[in-house]
Design a protein around this motif. Sequence first.
Motif, short mmCIF file in Angstrom:
data_model
loop_
_atom_site.label_atom_id
_atom_site.label_comp_id
_atom_site.label_asym_id
_atom_site.label_seq_id
_atom_site.Cartn_x
_atom_site.Cartn_y
_atom_site.Cartn_z
N VAL A 61 3.10 3.84 8.78
CA VAL A 61 3.93 4.86 8.80
C VAL A 61 5.50 4.15 9.77
N GLY A 62 6.09 4.74 9.18
CA GLY A 62 7.01 4.31 9.80
C GLY A 62 8.18 6.19 10.50
N LEU A 68 2.37 15.38 9.60
CA LEU A 68 1.42 14.18 9.97
C LEU A 68 1.28 13.49 8.98
N GLY A 69 1.73 12.22 9.14
CA GLY A 69 1.70 11.02 7.55
C GLY A 69 0.25 10.01 8.19
N CYS A 70 0.09 9.78 7.15
CA CYS A 70 -1.10 8.76 6.65
C CYS A 70 -0.43 7.85 7.86
N LEU A 71 -1.28 7.08 8.51
CA LEU A 71 -1.36 6.07 9.44
C LEU A 71 -0.78 4.72 8.72
N ARG A 72 -1.99 4.21 7.60
CA ARG A 72 -1.79 2.85 7.58
C ARG A 72 -2.23 3.63 6.15
N ILE A 73 -1.89 2.44 4.98
CA ILE A 73 -1.82 2.12 2.67
C ILE A 73 -2.45 0.75 2.49
N PRO A 74 -3.00 0.63 1.82
CA PRO A 74 -3.20 -0.54 1.71
C PRO A 74 -2.55 -0.53 0.33
#
Length: 155
Positions: A61-62, A68-74
């Motif tokens: 996430v930037g 709140l957004g997801c922190l990481r997405i593969p």
Amino acid sequence: MDKAARYRELKTEIDSVVAGETSVTARYATASCILAQAFKPRFFWTGFYVVDPLKTQELVVGPYQGTLGCLRIPFGKGVCGHVAATGEPIIVPDVHAFPGHIACDSASNSEIVVPVLDGQGNLAAVLDVDSTELDAFDEVDREGLVAICETLLTA
């Protein structure tokens, strides 16, 4: 003013504000803020997932505007990961019908995601916009957001 004209105006504004800015973070923060404010409340979540230089097959996430957004997405997972893997923008009228959708916020019902390329043509990030409305995005949104993302890192 129609939506296409509004996007053209916003592109000019974003290009002008970020011109000469060396911080990519500042560029993403500026674009997400301007877009979120321009299309509030239809744009429920507006922001960037950036390719992690240490984990090059993951988005992190930037800068964003919203809950709140997801922190990481593969890469390959969910709508953002799909765009990271394919390099093609996508409009999802109903995220609940998208195979493998990642529900960062259950209020999201539709989504548009556009790739952001660096000056060498490599994927740098994806612009993710969510709406609480079903079928909130169309071809005008795709064209407008693609045009903004095409010059976001080079303006």
